[in-house]
Design a protein around this motif. Structure first.
Motif, PDB file in Angstrom:
ATOM      1  N   ASN A 136      14.562  -4.549  32.152  1.00 34.74           N
ATOM      2  CA  ASN A 136      13.493  -5.541  32.218  1.00 34.74           C
ATOM      3  C   ASN A 136      13.577  -6.534  31.066  1.00 34.74           C
ATOM      4  OD1 ASN A 136      10.528  -6.264  31.144  1.00 34.74           O
ATOM      5  ND2 ASN A 136      10.512  -6.191  33.375  1.00 34.74           N
ATOM      6  N   ILE A 137      13.573  -7.815  31.404  1.00 33.15           N
ATOM      7  CA  ILE A 137      13.466  -8.876  30.408  1.00 33.15           C
ATOM      8  C   ILE A 137      12.302  -9.753  30.838  1.00 33.15           C
ATOM      9  CG2 ILE A 137      14.578 -10.825  29.273  1.00 33.15           C
ATOM     10  CD1 ILE A 137      17.268  -9.591  29.957  1.00 33.15           C
ATOM     11  N   SER A 138      11.265  -9.801  30.028  1.00 31.79           N
ATOM     12  CA  SER A 138      10.079 -10.582  30.371  1.00 31.79           C
ATOM     13  C   SER A 138       9.406 -11.029  29.081  1.00 31.79           C
ATOM     14  CB  SER A 138       9.112  -9.747  31.231  1.00 31.79           C
ATOM     15  OG  SER A 138       8.873  -8.476  30.641  1.00 31.79           O
ATOM     16  N   ASP A 139       8.470 -11.949  29.194  1.00 30.72           N
ATOM     17  CA  ASP A 139       7.809 -12.421  27.988  1.00 30.72           C
ATOM     18  C   ASP A 139       6.386 -11.864  27.896  1.00 30.72           C
ATOM     19  OD1 ASP A 139       6.758 -13.932  30.068  1.00 30.72           O
ATOM     20  OD2 ASP A 139       6.458 -15.703  28.838  1.00 30.72           O
ATOM     21  N   PHE A 140       5.844 -11.885  26.693  1.00 34.57           N
ATOM     22  CA  PHE A 140       4.456 -11.473  26.495  1.00 34.57           C
ATOM     23  C   PHE A 140       3.747 -12.542  25.675  1.00 34.57           C
ATOM     24  CE2 PHE A 140       6.775  -9.674  22.877  1.00 34.57           C
ATOM     25  CZ  PHE A 140       5.970 -10.022  21.802  1.00 34.57           C
ATOM     26  N   LYS A 141       2.423 -12.595  25.807  1.00 30.18           N
ATOM     27  CA  LYS A 141       1.621 -13.548  25.052  1.00 30.18           C
ATOM     28  C   LYS A 141       0.606 -12.795  24.203  1.00 30.18           C
ATOM     29  CE  LYS A 141       0.371 -15.897  28.751  1.00 30.18           C
ATOM     30  NZ  LYS A 141      -0.299 -16.887  29.603  1.00 30.18           N
ATOM     31  N   ASP A 142       0.440 -13.220  22.976  1.00 28.43           N
ATOM     32  CA  ASP A 142      -0.557 -12.686  22.036  1.00 28.43           C
ATOM     33  C   ASP A 142      -0.194 -11.301  21.494  1.00 28.43           C
ATOM     34  OD1 ASP A 142      -2.078 -15.017  22.363  1.00 28.43           O
ATOM     35  OD2 ASP A 142      -3.063 -14.184  24.132  1.00 28.43           O
ATOM     36  N   SER A 143      -0.030 -10.320  22.381  1.00 28.57           N
ATOM     37  CA  SER A 143       0.310  -8.977  21.910  1.00 28.57           C
ATOM     38  C   SER A 143       0.820  -8.130  23.068  1.00 28.57           C
ATOM     39  CB  SER A 143      -0.914  -8.299  21.276  1.00 28.57           C
ATOM     40  OG  SER A 143      -1.928  -8.073  22.243  1.00 28.57           O
ATOM     41  N   ASP A 144       1.457  -7.017  22.706  1.00 29.27           N
ATOM     42  CA  ASP A 144       1.972  -6.101  23.724  1.00 29.27           C
ATOM     43  C   ASP A 144       1.954  -4.689  23.163  1.00 29.27           C
ATOM     44  OD1 ASP A 144       2.908  -5.548  26.244  1.00 29.27           O
ATOM     45  OD2 ASP A 144       4.978  -6.085  25.842  1.00 29.27           O
ATOM     46  N   LEU A 145       1.669  -3.720  24.027  1.00 29.56           N
ATOM     47  CA  LEU A 145       1.684  -2.302  23.657  1.00 29.56           C
ATOM     48  C   LEU A 145       2.589  -1.588  24.650  1.00 29.56           C
ATOM     49  CD1 LEU A 145       0.450   0.056  21.913  1.00 29.56           C
ATOM     50  CD2 LEU A 145      -1.239   0.307  23.742  1.00 29.56           C
ATOM     51  N   LEU A 146       3.664  -0.978  24.142  1.00 27.89           N
ATOM     52  CA  LEU A 146       4.657  -0.375  25.024  1.00 27.89           C
ATOM     53  C   LEU A 146       4.981   1.048  24.620  1.00 27.89           C
ATOM     54  CD1 LEU A 146       6.091  -3.549  24.272  1.00 27.89           C
ATOM     55  CD2 LEU A 146       6.769  -2.931  26.570  1.00 27.89           C
ATOM     56  N   LEU A 147       5.176   1.871  25.634  1.00 29.83           N
ATOM     57  CA  LEU A 147       5.673   3.230  25.437  1.00 29.83           C
ATOM     58  C   LEU A 147       7.081   3.275  26.011  1.00 29.83           C
ATOM     59  CD1 LEU A 147       4.901   6.107  24.435  1.00 29.83           C
ATOM     60  CD2 LEU A 147       4.263   6.618  26.798  1.00 29.83           C
ATOM     61  N   ILE A 148       8.047   3.607  25.148  1.00 29.41           N
ATOM     62  CA  ILE A 148       9.458   3.563  25.534  1.00 29.41           C
ATOM     63  C   ILE A 148      10.043   4.961  25.433  1.00 29.41           C
ATOM     64  CG2 ILE A 148      11.698   2.529  25.049  1.00 29.41           C
ATOM     65  CD1 ILE A 148      10.138   0.267  23.604  1.00 29.41           C
ATOM     66  N   GLY A 149      10.619   5.438  26.531  1.00 30.22           N
ATOM     67  CA  GLY A 149      11.111   6.802  26.618  1.00 30.22           C
ATOM     68  C   GLY A 149      12.384   7.060  25.838  1.00 30.22           C
ATOM     69  N   SER A 150      12.761   8.306  25.817  1.00 25.50           N
ATOM     70  CA  SER A 150      13.955   8.769  25.122  1.00 25.50           C
ATOM     71  C   SER A 150      15.219   8.105  25.675  1.00 25.50           C
ATOM     72  CB  SER A 150      14.055  10.290  25.269  1.00 25.50           C
ATOM     73  OG  SER A 150      15.262  10.774  24.750  1.00 25.50           O
ATOM     74  N   ASN A 151      16.036   7.571  24.767  1.00 22.91           N
ATOM     75  CA  ASN A 151      17.345   7.001  25.107  1.00 22.91           C
ATOM     76  C   ASN A 151      17.288   5.810  26.055  1.00 22.91           C
ATOM     77  OD1 ASN A 151      18.980   8.711  23.479  1.00 22.91           O
ATOM     78  ND2 ASN A 151      18.684  10.357  24.963  1.00 22.91           N
ATOM     79  N   VAL A 152      16.161   5.087  26.043  1.00 21.45           N
ATOM     80  CA  VAL A 152      16.061   3.844  26.818  1.00 21.45           C
ATOM     81  C   VAL A 152      16.430   2.680  25.895  1.00 21.45           C
ATOM     82  CG1 VAL A 152      14.509   2.264  28.029  1.00 21.45           C
ATOM     83  CG2 VAL A 152      14.280   4.733  28.350  1.00 21.45           C
ATOM     84  N   PRO A 153      17.483   1.935  26.193  1.00 20.58           N
ATOM     85  CA  PRO A 153      17.868   0.813  25.338  1.00 20.58           C
ATOM     86  C   PRO A 153      16.772  -0.251  25.294  1.00 20.58           C
ATOM     87  CG  PRO A 153      19.647   1.399  26.828  1.00 20.58           C
ATOM     88  CD  PRO A 153      18.438   2.129  27.299  1.00 20.58           C
ATOM     89  N   HIS A 154      16.545  -0.795  24.105  1.00 19.92           N
ATOM     90  CA  HIS A 154      15.562  -1.868  23.966  1.00 19.92           C
ATOM     91  C   HIS A 154      15.932  -2.756  22.784  1.00 19.92           C
ATOM     92  CE1 HIS A 154      14.138   1.683  21.765  1.00 19.92           C
ATOM     93  NE2 HIS A 154      13.537   0.874  20.914  1.00 19.92           N
TER      94      HIS A 154
END
Length: 284
Positions: free
Chosen positions: A52-70
């Motif tokens: 996933n490549i997308s934009d965010f505005k103002d703020s973002d809260l993300l939970l990213i799993g084990s061994n997921v490239p980011h």
């Protein structure tokens, strides 16, 4: 530019770490076995989690799993940017969550975090408040605060899955390593005339093969991605009170009417309306 495995060090006796990284000018395309919760605050930015490549505005809260490239979320952000990153030990899920039946909802949350989960609304506000709160707590109270945070996330409906398939590292190692080169080329040339033939050659693909590859990775054509990138850069310039006409040409558009049309398509309002609304908030 190749994907890197990040080695994370933890304090002895701590199940997680909470810190505020700053890597603005570094392309850090990476993965690690630790599950990560990220809060980033900026006028706007780009999130790149898995495919996933997308934009965010103002703020973002993300939970990213084990061994997921980011990608680091402050990459190339030129305005003020604040981050809070919470990383849980590799054995957190197996040893602390799995054995406790009362944590069943948290277990399910962490198990699906490999999709990349973005939280919004009240959920985001509550979690961010608690993240700031646990920074000043002792080890036990901060751990209990983390459990509370995970419980809030586990029961939230204000969540979006960023990927619809498994994008953990085993899938990526022989595929996504080209994205660093592509990102840098777009950043260096978005205000000129990015040439799909040039970048295809840079990553050792024919132009048709590159176009297929890029569409598969980003769900966008190369042209759409460049235009999206330009619009995001335009937003930053408008927030600095630059003239709309000047911004149009600064980010690489040759037609003011096309810039206005595209800006409204992506942002939902004209550049002038966007500038007036956001600058009046600052002045107020």
């Amino acid at each position: 530019m190749k994907i890197q495995k990040e080695i994370i060090d933890f304090e002895e006796g701590k199940s997680f770490k909470l810190f505020s990284p700053s890597l603005k000018n570094c392309f850090f395309w990476h993965y690690h076995p630790e599950i990560e919760l990220v809060y980033v605050e900026a006028c706007n930015g780009i999130r790149h989690v898995g495919k996933n490549i997308s934009d965010f505005k103002d703020s973002d809260l993300l939970l990213i799993g084990s061994n997921v490239p980011h990608l680091n979320f402050d990459y190339r952000i030129q305005t003020e940017c604040r981050q809070l990153v919470l990383q849980m030990r590799e054995n957190f899920l197996q040893e602390l969550i799995f054995p406790v039946p009362e944590f069943d909802s948290i277990k399910k949350l962490l198990e699906r975090s490999y999709l990349g989960l973005s939280f919004s609304g009240e959920t985001k506000a509550k979690v961010v408040e608690k993240l700031h709160d646990i920074r000043d707590k002792n080890s036990f109270d901060s751990f209990m605060g983390l459990v509370e945070i995970l419980q809030i996330l586990a029961h939230s409906n204000e969540v979006k899955e960023l990927n619809n398939e498994d994008t953990r590292i085993k899938w990526f190692l022989n595929d996504k390593i080209r994205m660093g080169t592509i990102y840098d080329y777009i950043h260096e040339n978005y205000d000129k005339n990015p040439n799909v033939n040039v970048i295809a050659e840079n990553v050792n693909l024919s132009t048709p093969a590159f176009c297929r590859y890029f569409k598969k990775q980003t769900n966008m054509t190369f042209t759409d991605f460049v235009n999206n990138y330009r619009i995001n850069q335009a937003k930053l310039l408008l927030l600095q009170n630059s003239c709309v006409t000047e911004v149009c040409f600064q980010v690489g558009f040759e037609s003011l009417s096309y810039f206005n049309k595209l800006f409204k398509k992506y942002i939902g309002e004209t550049p002038s309306a966007f500038k007036k609304k956001h600058l009046s908030k600052v002045e107020g």
